[in-house]
Design an enzyme around this catalytic site. Structure first.
Site, PDB file in Angstrom:
ATOM      1  CB  CYS A  38      58.890  20.747  22.097  1.00 13.09           C
ATOM      2  SG  CYS A  38      58.553  19.090  22.615  1.00 13.09           S
TER       3      CYS A  38
ATOM      4  NE  ARG B  34      56.261  25.856  19.470  1.00 10.89           N
ATOM      5  CZ  ARG B  34      56.872  26.128  18.321  1.00 10.89           C
ATOM      6  NH1 ARG B  34      56.821  27.332  17.846  1.00 10.89           N
ATOM      7  NH2 ARG B  34      57.529  25.211  17.665  1.00 10.89           N
TER       8      ARG B  34
ATOM      9  CD1 TRP C  35      51.780  18.434  23.140  1.00  3.83           C
ATOM     10  CD2 TRP C  35      52.859  17.034  21.773  1.00  3.83           C
ATOM     11  NE1 TRP C  35      50.847  17.679  22.492  1.00  3.83           N
ATOM     12  CE2 TRP C  35      51.480  16.815  21.645  1.00  3.83           C
ATOM     13  CE3 TRP C  35      53.736  16.259  21.014  1.00  3.83           C
ATOM     14  CZ2 TRP C  35      50.951  15.852  20.790  1.00  3.83           C
ATOM     15  CZ3 TRP C  35      53.208  15.307  20.157  1.00  3.83           C
ATOM     16  CH2 TRP C  35      51.828  15.124  20.056  1.00  3.83           C
TER      17      TRP C  35
ATOM     18  CG  ASN D 294      60.463  21.475  18.643  1.00  2.73           C
ATOM     19  OD1 ASN D 294      59.761  20.464  18.634  1.00  2.73           O
ATOM     20  ND2 ASN D 294      60.162  22.555  17.964  1.00  2.73           N
ATOM     21  N   GLY D 295      61.539  18.116  18.713  1.00  4.62           N
ATOM     22  CA  GLY D 295      61.649  17.155  17.618  1.00  4.62           C
ATOM     23  C   GLY D 295      61.697  15.732  18.160  1.00  4.62           C
TER      24      GLY D 295
ATOM     25  CD  GLU E  17      37.938  22.813  10.363  1.00  6.57           C
ATOM     26  OE1 GLU E  17      38.636  21.827  10.074  1.00  6.57           O
ATOM     27  OE2 GLU E  17      38.295  23.672  11.184  1.00  6.57           O
TER      28      GLU E  17
ATOM     29  CE  LYS F  98      38.754  23.523  14.755  1.00  4.63           C
ATOM     30  NZ  LYS F  98      39.348  23.746  13.470  1.00  4.63           N
TER      31      LYS F  98
ATOM     32  CD  GLU G  70      40.813  20.983  17.021  1.00 10.19           C
ATOM     33  OE1 GLU G  70      40.417  21.569  16.017  1.00 10.19           O
ATOM     34  OE2 GLU G  70      42.004  20.933  17.352  1.00 10.19           O
TER      35      GLU G  70
ATOM     36  CG  HIS H 209      27.000   3.411   0.376  1.00  3.11           C
ATOM     37  ND1 HIS H 209      26.487   2.476  -0.492  1.00  3.11           N
ATOM     38  CD2 HIS H 209      26.679   4.626  -0.139  1.00  3.11           C
ATOM     39  CE1 HIS H 209      25.907   3.103  -1.507  1.00  3.11           C
ATOM     40  NE2 HIS H 209      26.000   4.408  -1.304  1.00  3.11           N
TER      41      HIS H 209
ATOM     42  CE  LYS I 249      47.218  28.068  16.269  1.00  2.00           C
ATOM     43  NZ  LYS I 249      45.890  27.711  15.730  1.00  2.00           N
TER      44      LYS I 249
END
Ligand code: F6R
Length: 606
Positions: free
Chosen positions: A2, A27, A74, A98-99, A478, A482, A485, A501, A601
């Site tokens: 947000c 964001r 968001w 926002n929150g 990483e 990527k 997402e 294992h 973001k």
């Protein structure tokens, strides 16, 4: 995540609120809205989807008003929809938030008992009704103080009032909030970037503070309502015009920028004339540290992981790493001789910030490795080491990951020399190697066409695995992150030695597997692990570095070679094909590369 904006002016504000919301789009969000005050009435326009849609709707409504607030949402409480989009209004006020309000369910029940009715499923709507309720028996300022005390959780708020045509209230706990100063107008925004086209004069609210943003002044208060003064910062204007240039996607541009951002960062920390690393503002004696603790989330956590390998190998420090959302709830034994390093591109990630706050409360030494130097984490840490990679807009972190690794590598090398773990010759040889990194990164970027074709296979896969040992293990994590997402393909990063294992059971005919096997001390063992997955039908993409010895295996599906550099620097190079792989896989599927679904973001909720 947000983002909020507020403008109070003597000119109409809606188009500028829209412009600022566009700045906050990076964001990540799912709906948007705006409210303005006109002749004692609050007019709202909201929509599900993009700010462009909101902009069209606003022109239909001919939204007037010289005080207004705007929001990109968001979803946390209630699905993305027009009714759940902010602002949320009562008979008296309109709120952007926002929150997360953690006690919203209890507050909602209390307010419903008093006769307030709710239109949305959001936690935010309780704030609108709570303020309205307190306004009945209190002055505006007392009402705000009481409301803020009632709210549990995190928030950055912007509130406008039907009967108050001279102010916007801003308040902060946990989520970032900036105010900006303009000519006969003032602003409120989730970050300075949202306000940069209007002003470069900014103050930041600290936790617990609130403010009255008026046309000609901004008044700041602490949580008890006592007036306080805030520092006004003059921000640089250099990032205002960051755009895609000839690229279709920010992510693609940001990957290709990496040779340049590597140089920019090295230039800040390396004195090429004297072949030494300078960290001028380092406030402590290196010898005062016995340990280091590195903390971050997501991609930033992966850069912490790789720094552990470097620091353990090169320094005397005992090194541990933690995910911020775990660290903040563990019973940590804080140590005075430990340096607590917080890694965050945005500098606003709620969990990382809370972990830093915990360290500050325990009075230990803190260092922030950030991209946004005006961010909350940068402002609160004792030492700030910027990564100097310029604004990163693509939601998936790329050049910032390289920048984080670079700063951590530079820090590790400096500590190892200062601790006398390496002599001057080795120190200078490491610096010399570092200066070759940008050129090798540039060469790695040239293997585009090949990766485009490989990406098509990954895009269609049901699942995939990324394997590596030593320095390459965090890079495997990483690479998998990527792909998940961006291309929404299940991907697991795994230490190559762990396959037998359990995860080896997942390998089936045709499954694409990335094997990271640079010619380091683990090379032979990783190649054996590669053979094991090939024998079970995996289609292996091998990423290694050039060497005179040929790899003896006939069954490798594809191979990408990067330059031969110092083993410690290979992680930077093998990251690049993995970024491209995720990019091309997502491109193949036609996904929104810069704004992957469900992601944001700047993750300002925990
Ligand atoms: C992944 C990604 C995220 C962030 C994480 C932390 O591509 O970008 O995993 O790394 O949300 O964000 P910062 O670095 O801003 O704290």
């Amino acid at each position: 995540m947000c983002g909020i904006v507020g403008i109070i002016s003597s000119k109409e504000v809606s188009s500028r609120i829209i412009n600022s919301l566009k700045k906050l789009e990076y964001r990540g969000y799912d709906s948007a809205g705006i409210a303005t005050l006109v002749n004692g009435n609050i007019n709202e326009v909201k929509c599900e989807g993009r700010v462009d849609v909101l902009e069209q709707d606003i022109s239909k409504f001919n939204l007037k008003g010289d005080i207004g607030i705007g929001h990109v949402r968001w979803a946390t409480h209630g699905k993305p929809s027009k009714v759940n989009a902010h602002p949320h209004s009562s008979d008296e006020v309109s709120v952007v938030h926002n929150g997360i309000i953690e006690n919203s369910t209890i507050l909602k029940k209390l307010l419903e008992k008093k006769g307030y009715t709710f239109k949305s499923q959001t936690d935010t709507e309780v704030i609108a009704h709570l303020v309205t309720d307190y306004l009945k028996k209190n002055s505006l300022k007392d009402a705000i103080i009481k409301v803020l005390k009632k709210l549990h959780g995190s928030f950055a708020l912007g509130i406008i009032f039907k009967k108050q045509n001279n102010l916007i209230v801003g308040a902060r706990r946990g989520s970032p909030l900036a105010v900006g100063y303009g000519p006969n107008e003032n602003y409120l925004g989730s970050d300075s970037y949202a306000l940069k086209s209007m002003t470069n004069k900014i103050s930041y609210l600290d936790d617990g503070e609130f403010c009255f943003v008026k046309k000609d002044q901004i008044e700041f208060f602490n949580s008890d309502g006592s007036k306080i003064n805030k520092k006004v910062m003059n921000l640089s204007k250099d990032e205002v015009n960051y755009d895609k240039g000839d690229y279709k996607y920010f992510m693609e541009k940001e990957i290709d920028e990496q040779p340049t951002t590597i140089n920019a960062c090295i230039n800040e920390y390396v004195d090429k004339l004297n072949n030494q690393i300078n960290i001028y503002n380092f406030p402590w004696k290196i010898s005062s540290f016995k340990s280091a603790m590195l903390i971050g989330c997501g991609t930033a956590f992966h850069s912490c992981l790789i720094a552990k390998y470097w620091m353990e190998q090169n320094t005397n420090l005992e090194v541990s790493v933690d995910i911020a959302s775990e660290f903040r709830y563990r019973k940590i034994k804080f140590k005075k001789d430990c340096i607590y390093i917080f890694v965050s591109q945005s500098g606003e990630t709620a969990d990382t910030y809370a972990a830093l706050d915990l360290c500050k409360k325990n009075k230990v030494k803190t260092c922030a490795v950030v991209n946004v130097i005006e961010s909350s984490i940068a402002r609160d840490a004792d030492l700030v080491l910027p990564i100097y990679c310029g604004q990163e807009i693509g939601v998936a972190s790329t050049k910032a990951f390289i920048g984080q690794m670079l700063v951590l590598y530079i820090l590790s090398t400096k500590i190892s020399f200062d601790q006398k773990c390496i002599d001057r010759k080795e120190y200078q040889s490491k610096i010399k190697n570092l200066l070759c990194l940008s050129t090798s990164a540039k060469k790695t970027l040239k293997q585009d066409q090949k990766i485009l074709n490989i990406g098509k296979v990954f895009a269609e896969a049901k699942g995939s695995m990324f394997l590596g040992r030593g320095f390459s293990f965090p890079i495997a994590l990483e690479g998998a992150l990527k792909l998940k997402e961006l291309a929404y393909v299940h991907a697991e990063g795994y230490p190559a030695g762990e396959m037998k294992h359990g995860p080896l059971a997942l390998i089936e005919e045709g499954m694409p597997v990335v094997v990271l096997a640079p010619r380091d001390e683990h090379y032979k063992k990783t190649i054996s692990n590669m053979q094991e997955v090939i024998a079970r039908g995996a289609k292996v993409l091998l990423i290694t570095n050039k060497n005179k010895d040929e790899i003896i295996s006939e069954n490798i599906w594809e191979k990408i070679e990067v330059d031969q550099l110092d083993d410690e620097l290979i992680p930077f190079l093998i990251t690049i094909p993995l970024q491209k792989l995720a990019f091309y896989s997502a491109l193949e599927k036609g996904y929104d590369i810069d704004k992957p679904r469900n992601l944001a973001k700047s993750v300002t909720v925990e």
